[in-house]
Design an enzyme around this catalytic site. Structure first.
Site: not given
Ligand code: NAD
Length: 281
Positions: A52, A96, A119
């Site tokens: 990422k 994460q 997200d």
């Protein structure tokens, strides 16, 4: 049968994003910023975060990773999120997953400012997705919709079957397909006679995490098959949830693993971060 090439589509989208980031810098002096919170030593999580960060860099997006030890307290992570919420140079915040067991992931996700929730896991954005309103959509299912769109596959009126019903993959996938007017079935570990459902599907999307879960006789002739699963075999190779060799000849379209949905997920993260940056006051 046509292979849906997620790798090259993702590359194309990333180049487009890089151009838009450049424009944003020139026109409004804004550099999009992404903050990632990474807890513990899970090698897969570290690998994803690294990918990422690299993708951000290539697109001209600023990114910072807050690496925290396994033993970190809930309070300390909450402080970092609060700080990032207030930081005007940060447009996107992501935690994460998975997190170590002593941490309350739900509380952390709910603390993220929904405007920075790139997200799309905050209940505010989940609710907007279900209601068919604008908002941040989880990157993996969003990437699947982009692939369908690019290959001219319109879910409207089709039978869609989503196998896997997690909050980050299956449920938002089902909501997106429903919003696109497919007739949607959602299957999970307690579904009885899975094949009965998958065989009805014009569009079959699988996100479970079990190699060869979907075999040839479970797929309708001419179906579009999207394999979200990522499984690492003992020999180190990566495979999806679909028995690709046997299933592919039956499909009209199929995504490979690797090179299918995976690269699209990262492209959509950049896309969401850019969207958040453009929405700066
Ligand atoms: P998860 O473990 O949270 O959820 C798995 C889902 O599959 C659950 O809803 C469960 O009920 C269902 N399931 C389990 N066994 C089943 C069975 N035998 N039959 C039918 N349903 C079954 O996993 P997740 O986070 O949703 O991830 C799913 C897969 O997608 C994993 O392989 C993961 O690595 C992959 N993934 C890929 C990407 C990507 O970018 N391509 C992103 C996220 C996750």
């Amino acid at each position: 049968m046509q292979i849906i090439d997620g790798k090259s589509l993702a590359q194309e989208i990333r180049q487009q994003i890089a151009r838009e980031v450049e424009d944003l810098k020139k026109s409004r002096d804004i550099t999009p910023g992404l903050a990632v919170i990474l807890v513990g030593d899970d090698p897969a999580s570290h690998a994803y975060v690294k990918m990422k960060a690299k993708a951000c860099k290539e697109a001209g997006i600023y990114s910072i990773t807050h690496e925290m030890p396994e033993s970190i307290s809930q309070g300390e992570i909450e402080e970092t999120i609060t700080m990032m919420n207030r930081n005007p140079n940060i447009d996107g915040i992501l935690v994460q997953l998975p997190l170590p067991g002593h941490l309350d992931a739900t509380r952390l996700l709910e603390l993220i400012d929904p405007r920075k929730d790139v997200d799309g896991f905050h209940p505010f954005n989940v609710g907007r997705l279900v209601a068919g309103l604008e908002g941040f959509v989880p990157c993996t299912p969003l990437g699947v919709m982009k692939m369908l769109e690019r290959y001219g596959i319109n879910p409207k009126g089709k039978n869609a079957c989503v196998v896997g019903a997690s909050n980050i993959v299956g449920k938002p996938m089902a909501a997106l397909l429903l919003n696109a007017f497919a007739t949607v079935e959602v299957c999970h570990i307690y579904t009885q006679n899975l094949a009965e459902h998958t065989r009805r599907a014009d569009i079959l999307v699988v996100g479970v995490g079990k190699p060869n879960l979907i075999t040839e006789e479970m797929v309708k002739e001419g179906a579009v098959v999207v394999d979200i699963g990522i499984n690492r075999l003992e020999d180190g190779s990566l495979v999806g949830d679909v028995d690709y060799e046997a299933v592919a000849p039956k499909c009209s379209y199929i995504t490979p693993v690797p090179g299918g949905v995976g690269p699209m997920t990262i492209a959509m993260l950049l896309q969401n971060t850019l969207t958040a940056a453009k929405a700066r006051p």
